[in-house]
Design a protein around this motif. Structure first.
Motif, PDB file in Angstrom:
ATOM      1  N   THR A  77     -41.744  28.246  -2.546  1.00  0.00           N
ATOM      2  CA  THR A  77     -40.662  27.438  -3.080  1.00  0.00           C
ATOM      3  C   THR A  77     -39.724  27.105  -1.930  1.00  0.00           C
ATOM      4  OG1 THR A  77     -39.013  27.307  -4.841  1.00  0.00           O
ATOM      5  CG2 THR A  77     -39.289  29.441  -3.771  1.00  0.00           C
ATOM      6  N   ALA A  78     -38.906  26.076  -2.086  1.00  0.00           N
ATOM      7  CA  ALA A  78     -38.080  25.628  -0.970  1.00  0.00           C
ATOM      8  C   ALA A  78     -36.680  25.260  -1.410  1.00  0.00           C
ATOM      9  CB  ALA A  78     -38.732  24.427  -0.292  1.00  0.00           C
ATOM     10  N   SER A  79     -35.750  25.377  -0.451  1.00  0.00           N
ATOM     11  CA  SER A  79     -34.379  24.907  -0.594  1.00  0.00           C
ATOM     12  C   SER A  79     -34.026  24.246   0.722  1.00  0.00           C
ATOM     13  CB  SER A  79     -33.442  26.071  -0.893  1.00  0.00           C
ATOM     14  OG  SER A  79     -32.104  25.605  -0.953  1.00  0.00           O
ATOM     15  N   GLY A  80     -33.970  22.909   0.724  1.00  0.00           N
ATOM     16  CA  GLY A  80     -33.771  22.190   1.982  1.00  0.00           C
ATOM     17  C   GLY A  80     -34.930  22.503   2.918  1.00  0.00           C
ATOM     18  N   PRO A  81     -34.642  22.795   4.185  1.00  0.00           N
ATOM     19  CA  PRO A  81     -35.739  23.095   5.114  1.00  0.00           C
ATOM     20  C   PRO A  81     -36.272  24.522   4.983  1.00  0.00           C
ATOM     21  CG  PRO A  81     -33.648  23.200   6.269  1.00  0.00           C
ATOM     22  CD  PRO A  81     -33.348  22.718   4.868  1.00  0.00           C
ATOM     23  N   LEU A  88     -38.938  21.079  13.984  1.00  0.00           N
ATOM     24  CA  LEU A  88     -38.125  21.753  14.992  1.00  0.00           C
ATOM     25  C   LEU A  88     -38.899  21.773  16.306  1.00  0.00           C
ATOM     26  CD1 LEU A  88     -36.844  24.796  12.878  1.00  0.00           C
ATOM     27  CD2 LEU A  88     -35.636  22.663  13.389  1.00  0.00           C
ATOM     28  N   ARG A  89     -38.245  21.265  17.378  1.00  0.00           N
ATOM     29  CA  ARG A  89     -38.929  21.116  18.663  1.00  0.00           C
ATOM     30  C   ARG A  89     -38.081  21.661  19.795  1.00  0.00           C
ATOM     31  NH1 ARG A  89     -39.544  15.016  17.852  1.00  0.00           N
ATOM     32  NH2 ARG A  89     -38.226  15.166  19.689  1.00  0.00           N
ATOM     33  N   GLU A  90     -38.746  22.177  20.784  1.00  0.00           N
ATOM     34  CA  GLU A  90     -38.100  22.771  21.956  1.00  0.00           C
ATOM     35  C   GLU A  90     -37.168  21.801  22.670  1.00  0.00           C
ATOM     36  OE1 GLU A  90     -39.617  24.162  26.399  1.00  0.00           O
ATOM     37  OE2 GLU A  90     -41.076  23.922  24.790  1.00  0.00           O
ATOM     38  N   ASN A  91     -37.507  20.529  22.731  1.00  0.00           N
ATOM     39  CA  ASN A  91     -36.711  19.570  23.504  1.00  0.00           C
ATOM     40  C   ASN A  91     -35.494  19.042  22.744  1.00  0.00           C
ATOM     41  OD1 ASN A  91     -38.490  18.019  21.813  1.00  0.00           O
ATOM     42  ND2 ASN A  91     -37.952  16.225  23.019  1.00  0.00           N
ATOM     43  N   CYS A  92     -35.219  19.574  21.579  1.00  0.00           N
ATOM     44  CA  CYS A  92     -34.060  19.143  20.796  1.00  0.00           C
ATOM     45  C   CYS A  92     -33.027  20.267  20.728  1.00  0.00           C
ATOM     46  CB  CYS A  92     -34.481  18.756  19.373  1.00  0.00           C
ATOM     47  SG  CYS A  92     -35.611  17.347  19.316  1.00  0.00           S
ATOM     48  N   THR A  93     -31.785  19.876  20.471  1.00  0.00           N
ATOM     49  CA  THR A  93     -30.696  20.821  20.287  1.00  0.00           C
ATOM     50  C   THR A  93     -30.270  20.772  18.824  1.00  0.00           C
ATOM     51  OG1 THR A  93     -29.950  20.536  22.564  1.00  0.00           O
ATOM     52  CG2 THR A  93     -28.331  21.410  20.996  1.00  0.00           C
ATOM     53  N   TYR A  94     -30.069  21.946  18.235  1.00  0.00           N
ATOM     54  CA  TYR A  94     -29.742  22.054  16.809  1.00  0.00           C
ATOM     55  C   TYR A  94     -28.486  22.891  16.624  1.00  0.00           C
ATOM     56  CZ  TYR A  94     -34.618  20.680  16.405  1.00  0.00           C
ATOM     57  OH  TYR A  94     -35.812  20.023  16.533  1.00  0.00           O
ATOM     58  N   ARG A  95     -27.789  22.631  15.544  1.00  0.00           N
ATOM     59  CA  ARG A  95     -26.697  23.494  15.099  1.00  0.00           C
ATOM     60  C   ARG A  95     -27.109  24.067  13.746  1.00  0.00           C
ATOM     61  NH1 ARG A  95     -22.216  20.557  15.537  1.00  0.00           N
ATOM     62  NH2 ARG A  95     -21.600  21.668  17.410  1.00  0.00           N
ATOM     63  N   ILE A  96     -27.117  25.384  13.670  1.00  0.00           N
ATOM     64  CA  ILE A  96     -27.386  26.070  12.412  1.00  0.00           C
ATOM     65  C   ILE A  96     -26.033  26.531  11.905  1.00  0.00           C
ATOM     66  CG2 ILE A  96     -28.589  27.978  11.291  1.00  0.00           C
ATOM     67  CD1 ILE A  96     -30.588  27.833  13.641  1.00  0.00           C
ATOM     68  N   SER A  97     -25.651  26.068  10.729  1.00  0.00           N
ATOM     69  CA  SER A  97     -24.315  26.338  10.189  1.00  0.00           C
ATOM     70  C   SER A  97     -24.392  27.217   8.952  1.00  0.00           C
ATOM     71  CB  SER A  97     -23.625  25.021   9.819  1.00  0.00           C
ATOM     72  OG  SER A  97     -23.526  24.189  10.945  1.00  0.00           O
ATOM     73  N   PHE A  98     -23.741  28.357   9.045  1.00  0.00           N
ATOM     74  CA  PHE A  98     -23.598  29.276   7.917  1.00  0.00           C
ATOM     75  C   PHE A  98     -22.241  29.016   7.287  1.00  0.00           C
ATOM     76  CE2 PHE A  98     -26.618  31.415  10.592  1.00  0.00           C
ATOM     77  CZ  PHE A  98     -27.389  32.216   9.779  1.00  0.00           C
ATOM     78  N   ASP A  99     -22.205  28.630   6.025  1.00  0.00           N
ATOM     79  CA  ASP A  99     -20.929  28.476   5.326  1.00  0.00           C
ATOM     80  C   ASP A  99     -20.376  29.829   4.898  1.00  0.00           C
ATOM     81  OD1 ASP A  99     -20.866  25.734   5.596  1.00  0.00           O
ATOM     82  OD2 ASP A  99     -21.958  25.409   3.724  1.00  0.00           O
ATOM     83  N   GLN A 100     -21.287  30.769   4.679  1.00  0.00           N
ATOM     84  CA  GLN A 100     -20.891  32.131   4.346  1.00  0.00           C
ATOM     85  C   GLN A 100     -22.010  33.068   4.744  1.00  0.00           C
ATOM     86  OE1 GLN A 100     -20.642  31.353   0.018  1.00  0.00           O
ATOM     87  NE2 GLN A 100     -21.949  33.147  -0.209  1.00  0.00           N
ATOM     88  N   GLN A 101     -21.655  34.312   4.890  1.00  0.00           N
ATOM     89  CA  GLN A 101     -22.649  35.326   5.234  1.00  0.00           C
ATOM     90  C   GLN A 101     -23.667  35.447   4.101  1.00  0.00           C
ATOM     91  OE1 GLN A 101     -23.005  37.661   7.824  1.00  0.00           O
ATOM     92  NE2 GLN A 101     -21.549  36.435   8.969  1.00  0.00           N
ATOM     93  N   PRO A 102     -24.933  35.621   4.432  1.00  0.00           N
ATOM     94  CA  PRO A 102     -25.909  35.900   3.379  1.00  0.00           C
ATOM     95  C   PRO A 102     -25.530  37.178   2.640  1.00  0.00           C
ATOM     96  CG  PRO A 102     -27.004  35.285   5.415  1.00  0.00           C
ATOM     97  CD  PRO A 102     -25.550  35.464   5.748  1.00  0.00           C
ATOM     98  N   ARG A 107     -27.491  25.495   7.095  1.00  0.00           N
ATOM     99  CA  ARG A 107     -27.983  24.143   7.353  1.00  0.00           C
ATOM    100  C   ARG A 107     -28.507  24.069   8.786  1.00  0.00           C
ATOM    101  NH1 ARG A 107     -23.284  23.918   5.436  1.00  0.00           N
ATOM    102  NH2 ARG A 107     -22.273  23.045   7.275  1.00  0.00           N
ATOM    103  N   ILE A 108     -29.536  23.270   8.996  1.00  0.00           N
ATOM    104  CA  ILE A 108     -30.110  23.073  10.319  1.00  0.00           C
ATOM    105  C   ILE A 108     -29.976  21.597  10.662  1.00  0.00           C
ATOM    106  CG2 ILE A 108     -32.172  23.299  11.758  1.00  0.00           C
ATOM    107  CD1 ILE A 108     -33.236  25.306   9.631  1.00  0.00           C
ATOM    108  N   ASN A 109     -29.051  21.270  11.540  1.00  0.00           N
ATOM    109  CA  ASN A 109     -28.796  19.874  11.919  1.00  0.00           C
ATOM    110  C   ASN A 109     -29.189  19.625  13.358  1.00  0.00           C
ATOM    111  OD1 ASN A 109     -27.532  18.795   9.467  1.00  0.00           O
ATOM    112  ND2 ASN A 109     -26.021  20.370   9.879  1.00  0.00           N
ATOM    113  N   ARG A 110     -29.967  18.565  13.554  1.00  0.00           N
ATOM    114  CA  ARG A 110     -30.363  18.158  14.910  1.00  0.00           C
ATOM    115  C   ARG A 110     -29.183  17.448  15.553  1.00  0.00           C
ATOM    116  NH1 ARG A 110     -35.771  14.815  15.828  1.00  0.00           N
ATOM    117  NH2 ARG A 110     -36.548  16.809  15.116  1.00  0.00           N
TER     118      ARG A 110
END
Length: 191
Positions: free
Chosen positions: A33-37, A84-98, A181-184
């Motif tokens: 099952t999935a939620s976003g990526p 997701l690729r090595e040559n890209c830069t991403y920001r992973i954003s946590f709105d709250q702690q798991p 969230r995982i944003n390129r």
């Protein structure tokens, strides 16, 4: 008569073998099952998982604990569905702690192992985090202070988020977890 029976048996064996190979090495996720990526499989660590599902999990090298102990999420794409690729830069954003006793986020190279790069920046854990935080994933350390995970020499990579001793609501329904969230941000040409 024997020829038809032999052909039917051969077709059954070939079909079964193909299905087993696709389930173990292919893109199919029985119970997934999935939620976003982020994807999870409700059968990981479940004693009721079939031998085929167990083989697929073992193929990924996951020594899975049961869902009351650990819930696993995996991402191979960003919020826009791009790999997701090595040559890209991403920001992973946590709105709250798991909502778990402890958690970790780990980057795995295309071969399902930690990237061999000497950067010693393969994961972020609950100990690194405040109530909300951002993580930069890039092949080189960003200039501005930030939590950083190195994707150098990772090729097409995956991120695995593990929630240890999650809230019972998450054990029952993993998609209730607040997932980052995982944003390129950018990509370099691969010329």
């Amino acid at each position: 008569m024997w020829i038809k029976t032999g052909m039917a048996a051969l077709a059954g064996l070939a079909g079964g073998a193909l299905l087993a190979v696709l389930l173990v090495f292919g893109p199919f996720e029985i119970g997934g099952t999935a939620s976003g990526p982020w994807r999870t499989n409700l059968l990981i660590g479940d004693p009721a998982a079939s031998p085929t599902v167990r083989a697929a999990i073992a193929r990924r090298g996951l020594l899975a604990l049961n869902r009351s102990e650990t819930v696993y999420f995996n991402a191979t794409s960003d919020e826009n569905g791009q790999r997701l690729r090595e040559n890209c830069t991403y920001r992973i954003s946590f709105d709250q702690q798991p909502d778990s006793r402890w958690w970790s986020l780990t980057l795995y190279a295309g071969d399902d192992y930690l990237a061999v790069n000497g950067d010693n920046a393969h994961s972020i854990t609950a100990e690194h985090a405040a109530d909300s935080m951002d993580v930069v994933v890039a092949a080189s350390r960003p200039e501005a202070p930030a939590y950083w995970m190195s994707s150098r020499h990772a090729g097409d990579f995956a991120l695995t988020l593990r929630l240890y001793q999650p809230d019972p609501a998450i054990s029952d329904d993993p998609l209730q977890a607040p997932l980052p969230r995982i944003n390129r941000l950018s990509c370099e040409d691969q010329s």
